[in-house]
Design a protein around this motif. Structure first.
Motif, PDB file in Angstrom:
ATOM      1  N   THR A  96      84.007 -86.081  -5.626  1.00  0.00           N
ATOM      2  CA  THR A  96      83.043 -86.183  -6.728  1.00  0.00           C
ATOM      3  C   THR A  96      83.661 -85.725  -8.035  1.00  0.00           C
ATOM      4  O   THR A  96      83.546 -86.399  -9.068  1.00  0.00           O
ATOM      5  CB  THR A  96      81.793 -85.328  -6.409  1.00  0.00           C
ATOM      6  N   ASP A 201      88.010 -94.742  -4.293  1.00  0.00           N
ATOM      7  CA  ASP A 201      87.336 -93.602  -3.681  1.00  0.00           C
ATOM      8  C   ASP A 201      87.847 -93.495  -2.248  1.00  0.00           C
ATOM      9  O   ASP A 201      87.493 -94.297  -1.397  1.00  0.00           O
ATOM     10  CB  ASP A 201      85.820 -93.835  -3.727  1.00  0.00           C
ATOM     11  N   GLN A 204      86.645 -91.496   2.537  1.00  0.00           N
ATOM     12  CA  GLN A 204      86.554 -91.861   3.958  1.00  0.00           C
ATOM     13  C   GLN A 204      87.825 -92.532   4.472  1.00  0.00           C
ATOM     14  O   GLN A 204      87.887 -92.862   5.659  1.00  0.00           O
ATOM     15  CB  GLN A 204      85.356 -92.792   4.206  1.00  0.00           C
ATOM     16  N   SER A 224      88.521 -85.713  -0.496  1.00  0.00           N
ATOM     17  CA  SER A 224      87.950 -84.374  -0.310  1.00  0.00           C
ATOM     18  C   SER A 224      88.606 -83.659   0.856  1.00  0.00           C
ATOM     19  O   SER A 224      88.752 -84.237   1.942  1.00  0.00           O
ATOM     20  CB  SER A 224      86.450 -84.474   0.005  1.00  0.00           C
ATOM     21  N   HIS A 226      87.329 -81.332   2.714  1.00  0.00           N
ATOM     22  CA  HIS A 226      86.457 -81.035   3.848  1.00  0.00           C
ATOM     23  C   HIS A 226      86.331 -82.201   4.820  1.00  0.00           C
ATOM     24  O   HIS A 226      85.869 -82.018   5.945  1.00  0.00           O
ATOM     25  CB  HIS A 226      85.076 -80.577   3.378  1.00  0.00           C
ATOM     26  N   LYS A 227      86.714 -83.400   4.382  1.00  0.00           N
ATOM     27  CA  LYS A 227      86.680 -84.532   5.319  1.00  0.00           C
ATOM     28  C   LYS A 227      88.030 -84.735   5.987  1.00  0.00           C
ATOM     29  O   LYS A 227      88.131 -85.440   6.996  1.00  0.00           O
ATOM     30  CB  LYS A 227      86.261 -85.805   4.590  1.00  0.00           C
TER      31      LYS A 227
END
Ligand code: PMP
Length: 407
Positions: A96, A201, A204, A224, A226-227
């Motif tokens: 983000t 992005d 994922q 990110s 955390h993923k």
């Protein structure tokens, strides 16, 4: 080479050994956030126990060690993304923040009234709202490429909408709701032929498939921690150095300057220019360890394993009457969104939880996509490297319970 030894890998994740509501935990929500291996947990703890201090400023040994560990992660990320230069690695709070940074510092100064930012119909809110903020502020327009029934970006429409007014393309690599793997390399080539820069992005894709930003050709790529089996509050924005050097800072503060005078400030070079204030030091160090963990398991093998699970899950879910999968593109990662006749996704999620099966229910921060398929919410199961057929079997078993419950 060879298949993943999932049973052994599961032992790396302490939480997976804990029963959930008296059952073996089937954690099927890695698209929301992944569980953490012991190596990541240890890295964060070790930082605080052994060498923690603020970075970049201290002349003493602890600070130098912290600085080295933090800065060392840039090399890890460079390798992970096959980026040309470690100075292109900006540490953020997550995807983000990376997208907002590009929208505000890169795109906004280039946007004039009537210009267009092109996104797709399957974007996460974090790749929609930042572009609304800058288009609304500049008089530019947000243009959306439609999504096909199967859940693919309509490439004919993409070609058509990519026009002389397009100043930016922002596209999700792997949809967190549909699982679709978008052809970002082709989409980037087409954009570049029209002289348009591209942000991908990668929230994922980074955890699940090999990523090579040079092969992809994009201008920016955000993901990110955390993923990617690392901590939350730590992430990465990769951007081409020529872009980053031309961009004004996103936030002002300490650690992003060369000299500060009341008459004016000279900014540091990238990436420091974009890292105002004390960053998430231990979290960033642990993010690096999460990426190393992925590399040690092997991204080709992770992707193959998750593909195999996806095929198995598709086959097993087909036996449940009234279940409809949303997102059936041929190029898919391990994400399955579905609706079940007569049961609300939130009720499905609650009943599954009682059976030890953790899935997500809701709009998955993709409300416009929900609207596209005429549903308010879906249930979503998503895989990480630690999932196995037992998890899928538990999901199917629990879905049969849901069906019994709702008659
Ligand atoms: N894009 C996609 C495709 C995502 O799945 C997510 C997280 N759900 C984000 C962006 C936002 O990531 P974060 O909340 O970590 O900033």
């Amino acid at each position: 080479g060879g298949a993943l030894e999932v049973a052994r890998l599961r032992e790396d994740f302490p939480v997976l050994a804990r029963p959930m509501n008296g059952q073996r935990l089937a954690f099927l929500d890695s698209a929301a956030s992944a569980q953490k291996p012991q190596a990541v947990i240890d890295a964060e703890r070790r930082c605080y126990e052994e060498y923690y201090a603020n970075i970049h400023r201290g002349v003493y040994a602890l600070s130098q060690r912290s600085t080295q560990a933090y800065e060392g992660v840039r090399k890890t990320v460079q390798r992970f993304l096959n980026a040309p230069d470690e100075r292109e690695v900006v540490f953020t709070r997550g995807t983000t923040e990376g997208i907002n940074l590009v929208a505000q510092s890169f795109a906004r100064p280039r946007l004039q009234p009537g210009d267009e930012v092109l996104i797709t119909g399957m974007e996460h809110h974090s790749n929609i709202v930042p572009w609304q903020l800058v288009t609304e502020a500049t008089g530019a327009k947000l243009v959306v490429v439609p999504v096909t029934d199967r859940g693919e970006v309509d490439l004919d429409e993409y070609r058509r909408l990519l026009g002389p007014r397009t100043k930016m393309v922002a596209v999700v690599h792997v949809s967190n709701t549909l699982g679709t793997i978008n052809p970002v390399t082709d989409m980037t080539r087409l954009a570049h032929e029209a002289g348009v820069p591209v942000l991908v992005d990668g929230a994922q894709s980074a955890p699940h498939i090999p990523v090579d930003v040079q092969a992809m050709g994009c201008d920016f790529y955000a993901f990110s921690g955390h993923k990617t089996y690392g901590p939350s509050g730590a992430g990465v924005l990769w951007g081409r150095f020529e872009h980053l050097s031309a961009m004004p800072p996103y936030q002002g503060g300490g650690d992003m300057i060369r000299t500060v005078r009341f008459e004016g400030t000279e900014y540091a070079a990238p990436p420091q220019r974009f890292e105002a204030g004390t960053p998430n030091i231990a979290g960033t160090i642990a993010l690096g360890v999460g990426l190393e963990y992925i590399e040690s398991v092997g991204r080709e093998r992770i992707a193959a394993h998750e593909q195999e699970l996806l095929a198995y899950a598709d086959e097993r879910l087909a036996e449940i009457e009234g279940l409809r999968v949303i997102g059936t593109a041929p190029e898919k990662a391990g994400v399955i969104s579905f609706v079940l006749k007569g049961a609300h996704p939130h009720d499905i999620g609650t009943i599954l939880d009682m059976e030890g099966v953790a899935i997500r229910a809701g709009h998955h921060c993709t409300q416009p996509l929900m609207e596209r398929y005429g549903v308010a919410a879906t249930a979503r199961a998503s895989f990480g490297l630690y999932n196995d057929r037992d998890d899928v079997d538990a999901l199917v078993r629990a879905l049969h319970r849901v069906k019994e419950f709702f008659g």
